[in-house]
Design a protein around this motif. Structure first.
Motif, mmCIF file in Angstrom:
data_model
loop_
_atom_site.group_PDB
_atom_site.id
_atom_site.type_symbol
_atom_site.label_atom_id
_atom_site.label_comp_id
_atom_site.label_asym_id
_atom_site.label_seq_id
_atom_site.Cartn_x
_atom_site.Cartn_y
_atom_site.Cartn_z
ATOM 1 N N HIS A 154 0.832 -1.209 0.000
ATOM 2 C CA HIS A 154 0.000 0.000 0.000
ATOM 3 C C HIS A 154 0.869 1.262 0.000
ATOM 4 C CE1 HIS A 154 -3.418 2.549 0.649
ATOM 5 N NE2 HIS A 154 -2.987 2.966 1.835
ATOM 6 N N PRO B 190 -3.959 0.477 -6.626
ATOM 7 C CA PRO B 190 -4.579 -0.100 -5.422
ATOM 8 C C PRO B 190 -4.136 -1.543 -5.165
ATOM 9 C CG PRO B 190 -6.223 0.963 -6.821
ATOM 10 C CD PRO B 190 -4.964 0.892 -7.618
ATOM 11 N N GLU C 16 -8.384 -4.648 5.752
ATOM 12 C CA GLU C 16 -8.793 -3.281 5.400
ATOM 13 C C GLU C 16 -7.896 -2.258 6.095
ATOM 14 O OE1 GLU C 16 -12.835 -0.508 5.533
ATOM 15 O OE2 GLU C 16 -12.492 -2.030 7.080
ATOM 16 N N GLN D 202 -7.841 -2.323 -0.508
ATOM 17 C CA GLN D 202 -8.835 -1.364 -0.985
ATOM 18 C C GLN D 202 -10.023 -2.004 -1.690
ATOM 19 O OE1 GLN D 202 -7.008 2.229 -2.765
ATOM 20 N NE2 GLN D 202 -5.069 1.375 -2.060
ATOM 21 N N ILE E 98 -14.663 -0.702 2.656
ATOM 22 C CA ILE E 98 -14.174 -0.863 1.282
ATOM 23 C C ILE E 98 -15.150 -1.723 0.482
ATOM 24 C CG2 ILE E 98 -11.750 -0.604 1.913
ATOM 25 C CD1 ILE E 98 -11.489 -3.641 1.935
#
Length: 462
Positions: free
Chosen positions: A90, A96, A118, A123, A156
């Protein structure tokens, strides 16, 4: 799914799987990796991010190869490792990071698992509503209740996976779980028109697929695998053509087998016109889902719905070789797998100890490595009752592992000595199913319903 470590070290692997010409229709594209090391995963993702729109970490594969490689669903208990992998990706990637997971038997643990991913930076989350133990004949139904609970617990987007056999299942899944998207694997392979709500004649999609392959070539193994899925039900009827499809070496040869299947199906349709269809699969030429046999049915032949392997054994009258052994036999037609005909190296006698030698000298070994010191009488061992190989000392059936596996599978029994737990896995699967009374088994579309036999009869005869 790409192997992250191989993707990092092998330029040809990158070229064959991603660094190649793509169609505009291939985007948006998510590249999925299997990995168990944060640094390797991120290195692979950095090499791939310019060619895709997102990077996915596979945490859902339940197969034995994933267990041996220590990835997929076999990482789902290592939350610290997964946190580090997702967090690092990330932070480093410009696209993503997404994850695909399987559920735990407990809904609350599954929810905490999803929330952890999460928080780490995932994502988008795809949730397959089965545990890692639910595979093959033990698959059973996927739990949409687990997926629904995850959807409510995270912010998400969530995609659902499992029990999708037709467009009605897609609509019902969206309504019952509240997810933002639905994924289909086997259902879509058997009927690529699933999301259009159609069940066309198989040859219609087979011909369309072959046209695409001619325009955008790919390895022949990919083509064969797709046609095996498309023609799955028909190939249970025309066994000889299934063998030809497995052996053919060119694209045109594959197309010829597909054309022959089409002609045979059309002849069968003409014979059935005006008559009541008979047989186990009267409408096998229609794209339709393949429903796996349940744990009880999988342990014995079911009346009216025999497995592919059962049909093979009936036709051949002998034990069917595994796929790997069949490939070896294709390369070497004279190769035999009969244990009684295998070459056995002679027992070596211990030679006299040489002056000054630290240990007795053994003669040259044809296997290329030092054999154990054997006496003149050789080593005695108890033989398997069926094949003559050494039997397992702790086998409950007094058989070698190969024979034990066949018997334990047939009788749905356990053999702790060989690590075979067919009975235990069956009991776990049934207990899991009984604990989920709300699960609904997927039902195949009946002929005459939208997308059924009546809809395609006109085009089938065209």
């Amino acid at each position: 799914m790409l192997h992250a470590q191989v993707f990092v070290r092998d330029a040809n692997y990158r070229k064959e799987n991603l660094y190649c010409e793509v169609c505009p229709e291939d985007r948006p594209l998510i590249v999925q990796f299997c990995a168990n090391d944060p640094e390797v995963f991120v290195q692979a993702a950095l090499l791939a991010q310019d060619y895709c729109d997102a990077i996915d970490l596979n945490l859902g594969c339940p197969q034995m190869i994933a267990k041996r490689g220590h990835y997929g669903a076999f990482l789902q208990d290592e939350w610290d490792l997964l946190q580090r992998m997702i967090l690092l990706a990330h932070e480093k990637l410009s696209v993503p990071v997404t994850c695909k997971i399987r559920v735990f038997p407990e809904i609350d643990k599954t929810v905490r698992y999803a929330q952890m991913l999460e928080k780490a930076g995932c994502q988008l989350l795809t949730v397959h509503g089965r545990t890692k133990e639910q595979k093959g004949p033990l698959s059973g139904a996927a739990s949409w209740e687990h997926i629904k609970a995850v959807r409510k617990a995270v912010a998400i987007p969530v995609f659902a996976n499992g029990n999708i056999q037709c467009l009605q299942d897609v609509e019902r899944c969206l309504r019952d779980t509240g997810v933002q998207g639905v994924m289909s694997a086997e259902g879509n392979l058997h009927n690529p028109a699933l999301f259009e709500g159609r069940s066309p004649a198989v040859w219609e999609l087979a011909e369309e697929y072959l046209d695409i392959v001619r325009e955008h070539p790919c390895p022949l193994s990919y083509v064969r695998a797709h046609l095996f899925k498309l023609w799955h039900h028909t190939l249970q009827v025309y066994q000889q053509l299934r063998e030809e499809l497995a052996k053919v070496k060119t694209l045109e040869g594959i197309a010829a087998v597909s054309q022959e299947l089409k002609l045979r199906c059309q002849e069968e349709i003409s014979r059935q016109e005006g008559a009541k269809p008979t047989g186990d699969l009267p409408f096998h030429w229609i794209c339709q889902p393949y429903i796996r046999p349940g744990p009880r049915e999988g342990s014995k032949e079911r009346a009216g719905a025999r497995s592919k392997r059962a049909l093979e054994e009936e036709e051949c009258g002998t034990e069917v070789l595994s796929k790997n052994k069949q490939k070896k036999q294709l390369r070497n037609p004279h190769k035999t797998f009969d244990p009684s005909l295998k070459r056995r190296w002679p027992v070596h006698k211990q030679l006299p100890r040489q002056p000054g030698a630290s240990s007795p000298r053994l003669p040259h070994c044809p296997l290329g490595h030092r054999m154990r010191q054997l006496g003149e009488a050789g080593t005695k061992y108890a033989k398997c009752d069926q094949c003559g190989n050494p039997k397992g000392n702790r086998c409950v059936f007094s058989l070698c592992r190969g024979c034990c596996k066949k018997r334990a599978s047939k009788e749905t029994a356990d053999c702790p000595g060989h690590g075979l737990l067919f009975k235990t896995k069956l009991e776990k699967s049934l207990a899991w199913k009984e604990a989920q009374p709300e699960l609904q088994e997927p039902q195949p579309a009946a002929p005459g319903t939208p997308g059924g036999f009546s809809e395609v009869m006109g085009s089938a005869l065209a």
